[in-house]
Design an enzyme around this catalytic site. Structure first.
Site, PDB file in Angstrom:
ATOM      1  N   CYS A 132       0.808  -1.222   0.000  1.00 41.89           N
ATOM      2  CA  CYS A 132       0.000   0.000   0.000  1.00 41.89           C
ATOM      3  C   CYS A 132       0.838   1.268   0.000  1.00 41.89           C
ATOM      4  O   CYS A 132       0.388   2.319  -0.457  1.00 41.89           O
ATOM      5  CB  CYS A 132      -0.928   0.017   1.214  1.00 41.89           C
ATOM      6  SG  CYS A 132      -2.167  -1.287   1.202  1.00 41.89           S
TER       7      CYS A 132
ATOM      8  N   HIS B 173      -9.026   3.376  -2.716  1.00 36.51           N
ATOM      9  CA  HIS B 173      -7.631   3.021  -2.433  1.00 36.51           C
ATOM     10  C   HIS B 173      -7.058   2.172  -3.573  1.00 36.51           C
ATOM     11  O   HIS B 173      -6.963   0.951  -3.446  1.00 36.51           O
ATOM     12  CB  HIS B 173      -7.574   2.272  -1.100  1.00 36.51           C
ATOM     13  CG  HIS B 173      -6.222   1.830  -0.671  1.00 36.51           C
ATOM     14  ND1 HIS B 173      -5.049   2.435  -1.096  1.00 36.51           N
ATOM     15  CD2 HIS B 173      -5.835   0.808   0.164  1.00 36.51           C
ATOM     16  CE1 HIS B 173      -4.009   1.815  -0.546  1.00 36.51           C
ATOM     17  NE2 HIS B 173      -4.458   0.822   0.212  1.00 36.51           N
TER      18      HIS B 173
ATOM     19  N   CYS C  64      -0.519   2.621   6.432  1.00 40.24           N
ATOM     20  CA  CYS C  64       0.017   1.309   6.755  1.00 40.24           C
ATOM     21  C   CYS C  64       0.204   0.542   5.458  1.00 40.24           C
ATOM     22  O   CYS C  64      -0.304   0.939   4.404  1.00 40.24           O
ATOM     23  CB  CYS C  64      -0.907   0.551   7.701  1.00 40.24           C
ATOM     24  SG  CYS C  64      -2.528   0.133   7.017  1.00 40.24           S
TER      25      CYS C  64
END
Length: 390
Positions: free
Chosen positions: A86, A347, A377
């Site tokens: 991510c 996302h 994170c």
């Protein structure tokens, strides 16, 4: 040492995966669009660009950055594909800034690209057998019941909610606010300047320019969020739902990172300065709390305190991450995710880190200056943060 400055910052609008506008536009095409536009907006001649570094995750391997460089006409420029899950989009900008500050590069295009709609599926032969595991995903860590590799709802969402003592109501409330803020930002035109339209030809043959984030829900409400089923109803008290989780999305973002001396030599005004950055590792069970340590480390490197930061974006991989980080660091919620984040905007995994920087840089300029922190994170027990100043 020269400063690493941003000379441009752009992104595509974010699409909803598999049923949205970008469902037939792959990560390679999205990368090409933002790399080309970032260079154009920078004001630098193409020959001043030394490298292209792009975050990618689940794109199937290869070197997507070199592909985009060639498609964008930067034949002389190599490419580096970055994968920090991510946080890949933040890692790409950090790598670019490091090269510039070290004097090894003059200017680098950095960013991220992701297409959940077209991401390939991998398979592998199980060692010691003739059996095939299909689909297969490369592990980040040795899995345990509390820290599986293939279930982010447990690894990040549920673990964070448990460790931070968060209620379903708190997480749903944050998600609702995220959608409301994203919709308001769209209506106010706050994203217009940063978005580069993508020409999309639909399956009906009609071509249109996609330029507005489509994932935020205007019609969501506390009642609708409360009615959603838990992702794991078999786990007692499980409070993670599709509503308080991030979207599954498509999109790309890019910036041009250059030395302050190069910018001055070309008479170009930077839009922001990369002040500091940091990445950390934590126990995989604590993945969703990693932004706390990353923010502290990045601000320490910048010589700044929490109260000196005007804006934060803590990616809402799950609402739990943003709520827990805000609470643990004592942040003013009004300064955190003012225009929504993962729950609302979506996302697109490898893109999000750069997308946050793009949005924060443009907003700081509108405000006449300030300091912002982007943090997130990343799977496997990682966290990253970056400090921008204008």
């Amino acid at each position: 040492m020269v400063d690493a400055v941003l000379l441009s910052a752009c992104r595509t609008a974010i699409g909803t995966a598999r049923r949205g506008t970008l469902r037939d536009t792959d990560a390679f095409e999205l990368a090409t669009v933002v790399v080309r536009e970032a260079v154009r907006r920078s004001g630098l001649p193409a020959e001043a660009i030394d490298d292209v570094v792009l975050g990618e995750s689940l794109a199937g391997g290869g070197d997507i950055a070199r592909y985009a460089a060639l498609r964008a006409g930067l034949t002389h420029v190599p490419g580096l594909a970055h994968n920090r899950h991510c946080a890949s989009g933040l890692a790409s900008v950090a790598t670019a800034a490091a090269g510039v500050r070290a004097g090894m590069d003059r200017a680098v295009v950095a960013g991220g690209t992701h297409s959940s709609s077209t991401a390939p599926l991998a398979r592998r032969r199980v060692p010691g057998t003739d059996e095939w595991q299909d689909p297969w995903m490369a592990p980040t860590h040795v899995p345990t019941p509390r820290a599986p590799n293939d279930d982010m709802g447990v690894l990040v969402g549920w673990n964070t909610a448990r460790l931070a003592g968060l209620t379903r109501e708190e997480m749903d409330g944050w998600a609702l606010r995220s959608h409301q803020r994203a919709v308001r930002a769209i209506d106010e035109g706050r994203f217009t300047e940063e978005i580069v339209p993508v020409e999309v030809t639909g399956r009906d043959g009609v071509t249109s320019a996609f330029a507005t984030d489509e994932h935020p829900r205007r019609d969501t409400s506390a009642e609708k969020l409360a009615a959603l089923k838990a992702l794991h109803p078999e786990i007692e008290g499980f409070s993670i739902t599709a509503g308080n989780s991030s979207g599954v999305n498509d999109g790309a973002a890019a910036v041009v990172v250059a030395g302050s001396d190069l910018a001055a030599a070309h008479g170009l005004a930077p839009i922001a300065t990369v002040r500091a950055w940091a990445s950390v590792g934590v126990d995989p069970v604590e993945t969703g709390l990693a932004p706390v340590a990353a923010i502290r480390k990045a601000l320490g490197r910048a010589g700044l305190g929490i109260d000196e930061v005007d804006l934060f974006e803590v990616n809402e991989a799950f609402a739990a991450v943003a709520v827990a980080t805000t609470r643990e660091l004592g942040l003013d919620p009004e300064r955190v995710n003012p225009f929504g984040s993962g729950c609302s905007l979506g996302h697109p995994i490898a893109t999000t880190g750069t997308r946050m920087l793009v949005t924060l840089a443009h907003e700081l300029r509108r405000r006449g200056g300030g300091t912002a922190v982007a943090a997130m994170c990343a799977g496997g027990g990682m966290g990253s943060a970056m400090v921008l100043t204008v």
